[in-house]
Design a protein around this motif. Sequence first.
Motif, PDB file in Angstrom:
ATOM      1  N   GLU A  34     -30.519 -85.455  40.379  1.00  0.00           N
ATOM      2  CA  GLU A  34     -29.915 -84.365  41.146  1.00  0.00           C
ATOM      3  C   GLU A  34     -29.988 -84.702  42.632  1.00  0.00           C
ATOM      4  OE1 GLU A  34     -31.384 -80.428  40.165  1.00  0.00           O
ATOM      5  OE2 GLU A  34     -32.007 -81.131  38.192  1.00  0.00           O
ATOM      6  N   GLU A  38     -27.534 -80.526  43.010  1.00  0.00           N
ATOM      7  CA  GLU A  38     -26.386 -80.691  42.125  1.00  0.00           C
ATOM      8  C   GLU A  38     -26.613 -81.868  41.173  1.00  0.00           C
ATOM      9  OE1 GLU A  38     -22.487 -80.574  43.928  1.00  0.00           O
ATOM     10  OE2 GLU A  38     -23.319 -79.731  45.760  1.00  0.00           O
ATOM     11  N   SER A 191     -15.980 -81.322  45.460  1.00  0.00           N
ATOM     12  CA  SER A 191     -17.141 -80.935  46.263  1.00  0.00           C
ATOM     13  C   SER A 191     -17.416 -81.874  47.426  1.00  0.00           C
ATOM     14  CB  SER A 191     -18.390 -80.884  45.373  1.00  0.00           C
ATOM     15  OG  SER A 191     -18.743 -82.188  44.953  1.00  0.00           O
TER      16      SER A 191
END
Length: 261
Positions: A34, A38, A191
């Motif tokens: 992560e 995320e 993103s």
Amino acid sequence: FVFADRPPQSVVMESGNLKVRLDSRKVWNINRVEWEGELVGVDQIGAHYGTAYQIEGGKFFIGSGHDESGKKEKMTSIRFFIDDDHEVSCSKSMINAAVVGMEKESEIGDFKVKYKFFIDNNILHERVEITAVKDVAVNYLYPLMHPWSTRFSEYMGLGESGVKLNVKFKSDNTFPNRRYLEFGAFYDEKSGCGVAALKSAESGEKSLRRFLWDRSNYRKDYLCDYSHAVFPAGHTAVYTSHTAFFRETDKTKWQQQAVEI
């Protein structure tokens, strides 16, 4: 071992904005990554990190997470460390420091393997040392594997003599690359999240390649060596990977950002 009498099933190691999880069921290999909270590196049953190989003429892979052949990775030692190589006991499921890392020794089929990783300044550094106990006729040897998330929509790779590869992922189970590209970067156009990795050999390599597997459940990035070749008894090969993470919301600038980081 530095484990407590009853070690946890998983250990999360965190430094800065980067967090990795190691699982006992995957023989304490990395099994989730992560960045800034995320998910970027997936944790699926069939998605393996670490080291694996297939013997010439064999059907199954042997190695980290793979047990299809009946030959599982056998770990012989492991240690966790933080900051200035200060060893810590794994009696809890979370280790957090400026620098966090792990090193272990294993037997993977006919290979002895020493693996070390550490996170420093939001960069994941990995080194694997592979030694054959006898001559091994290899179909494919994957010293370092990373199954990245399907959130990534694009890939850019760079190799020697100005070789450049651009890929738009289709999740069609194909291999868009089998050449050696030292540099590879993944990008999520929604993103702006990105992953950039250098994969290379330190010594003992034969003929490096880098496989990119475009699957519906992950984007697999493999360093590959000794394809259809014999890995000699007593020989040692050392491979490294350095992975950085970034965010660039301007889609026209992500490749530049990946190279710079």
